[in-house]
Design an enzyme around this catalytic site. Structure first.
Site, PDB file in Angstrom:
ATOM      1  N   HIS A 148       0.783  -1.101  -0.041  1.00  0.00           N
ATOM      2  CA  HIS A 148      -0.094  -0.024   0.057  1.00  0.00           C
ATOM      3  C   HIS A 148       0.979   1.242   0.077  1.00  0.00           C
ATOM      4  O   HIS A 148       1.479   1.667   1.086  1.00  0.00           O
ATOM      5  CB  HIS A 148      -0.811   0.016   1.144  1.00  0.00           C
ATOM      6  CG  HIS A 148      -1.915   1.126   1.388  1.00  0.00           C
ATOM      7  ND1 HIS A 148      -1.995   2.052   2.302  1.00  0.00           N
ATOM      8  CD2 HIS A 148      -2.963   1.369   0.536  1.00  0.00           C
ATOM      9  CE1 HIS A 148      -2.786   2.878   1.993  1.00  0.00           C
ATOM     10  NE2 HIS A 148      -3.476   2.416   1.163  1.00  0.00           N
ATOM     11  N   HIS A 190      -0.309  10.591  -2.453  1.00  0.00           N
ATOM     12  CA  HIS A 190      -1.853  10.439  -2.062  1.00  0.00           C
ATOM     13  C   HIS A 190      -2.623  11.316  -1.855  1.00  0.00           C
ATOM     14  O   HIS A 190      -3.748  11.625  -2.512  1.00  0.00           O
ATOM     15  CB  HIS A 190      -1.642   9.486  -0.707  1.00  0.00           C
ATOM     16  CG  HIS A 190      -3.014   9.364   0.053  1.00  0.00           C
ATOM     17  ND1 HIS A 190      -3.810  10.416   0.617  1.00  0.00           N
ATOM     18  CD2 HIS A 190      -3.843   8.255  -0.096  1.00  0.00           C
ATOM     19  CE1 HIS A 190      -4.999   9.716   1.104  1.00  0.00           C
ATOM     20  NE2 HIS A 190      -4.863   8.606   0.599  1.00  0.00           N
TER      21      HIS A 190
HETATM   22  O1  G3P Z   1      -7.096   1.743  -2.385  1.00  0.00           O
HETATM   23  C1  G3P Z   1      -7.121   1.364  -1.053  1.00  0.00           C
HETATM   24  C2  G3P Z   1      -7.077   2.410  -0.200  1.00  0.00           C
HETATM   25  O2  G3P Z   1      -5.690   3.119  -0.602  1.00  0.00           O
HETATM   26  C3  G3P Z   1      -7.908   3.621  -0.237  1.00  0.00           C
HETATM   27  O3  G3P Z   1      -7.904   4.693   0.698  1.00  0.00           O
HETATM   28  O4  G3P Z   1      -7.040   6.853   1.501  1.00  0.00           O
HETATM   29  O5  G3P Z   1      -5.355   4.960   1.509  1.00  0.00           O
HETATM   30  O6  G3P Z   1      -6.074   5.725  -0.607  1.00  0.00           O
HETATM   31  P1  G3P Z   1      -6.636   5.609   0.987  1.00  0.00           P
HETATM   32 CA    CA Z   2      -4.926   4.540  -1.864  1.00  0.00          CA
END
Ligand code: G3P
Ligand code: CA
Length: 245
Positions: free
Chosen positions: A6, A48
């Site tokens: 992630h 992000h």
């Molecule tokens: O794609 C899953 C997750 O990353 C969505 O939330 O805020 O971490 O981009 P965020």
């Molecule tokens: Ca994300």
């Protein structure tokens, strides 16, 4: 169950930077998630937030900067363990690092209110510019209009529905919306990833992936209730907790 890096190995290196992606590769990742934006001069980049307040401590928006301006900011400034300079990477720089080892790539397009007009066409052209890239790609977005535009432009592109502020009560309407855009995956937050919800999602025909799972107990519970993939900032859990399979 897929163990999806992630924003790269973002527990150990500044999120969404080349360093974080290189580290995820070193840790053995084959599945990756990252966030896509577009500069004022139309360059696709990975970060992000829509602005650099949190990461670089600068109150500037990506949409207002050219690539030449954006690349001067240090988006590792927020990361206490390692503040050494890291720029916001261009999308192709990220794919250069993770592409060769990747089996599954989740491009999360941040385009709330269509702040980046034309980002869908641009990303599709990029996906088609490299052999094999389109096939291993899944695109998600919290912005439903963005998903709809992707579907209009490409009937083949794999899409994932991403529920914003989703609750158990809102799950059924969300499943309808996911079906309406022809999504194959449904991505949901850990706080609502209960057995009941996961089985509803799977019965509706979607693969369920959960974000963000950083603790062993949660990872094991996700596997137990039939989740197909977890997004984690600790991709090294792959070896440590033997969750594969
Ligand atoms: O794609 C899953 C997750 O990353 C969505 O939330 O805020 O971490 O981009 P965020
Ligand atoms: Ca994300």
């Amino acid at each position: 169950m897929k163990i999806i890096s992630h924003r790269g190995a973002s527990a150990y290196a500044p999120e969404n930077t080349l360093k974080a992606f290189a580290l995820a590769v070193e840790m053995g990742s084959h599945e990756f998630e990252f966030d896509v934006h577009q500069t004022r001069d139309g360059i696709l980049v990975v970060h992000h937030d829509f602005d650099l307040k949190r990461t670089a401590g600068k109150d500037v928006r990506i949409a207002d900067l050219t690539w030449a301006e954006l690349k001067k900011y240090n988006v590792a400034a927020h990361f206490k363990r390692d503040r050494a300079f890291q720029h916001v990477p261009r999308l192709e720089e990220v794919i250069d690092v993770i592409g060769p080892v990747s089996r599954w790539l989740n491009f999360e397009v941040k385009n709330d209110g269509n702040v980046y007009p034309g980002i869908e066409e641009k990303l599709l052209a990029f996906l088609r510019s490299q052999p094999g890239l389109f096939e291993k790609t899944i695109v998600s977005s919290f912005d439903h209009g963005t998903l709809r535009r992707f579907r209009e432009l490409s009937p083949e592109l794999k899409l994932a529905y991403l529920g914003h502020n989703l609750s158990t009560v809102l799950l059924l309407p969300a499943l309808k919306k996911a079906r309406a855009v022809g999504a194959v995956n449904f991505h949901l937050a850990l706080r609502i990833a209960f057995k009941f919800n996961i089985s509803k999602i799977k019965k509706a025909g979607f693969r369920a992936c959960v974000y963000t799972v950083n603790e062993k107990k949660d990872a094991l519970r996700m596997k137990e209730i039939g989740v197909d993939g977890i997004f984690t900032n600790h991709p090294d859990i792959l070896g440590k907790w033997t969750l594969k399979g």
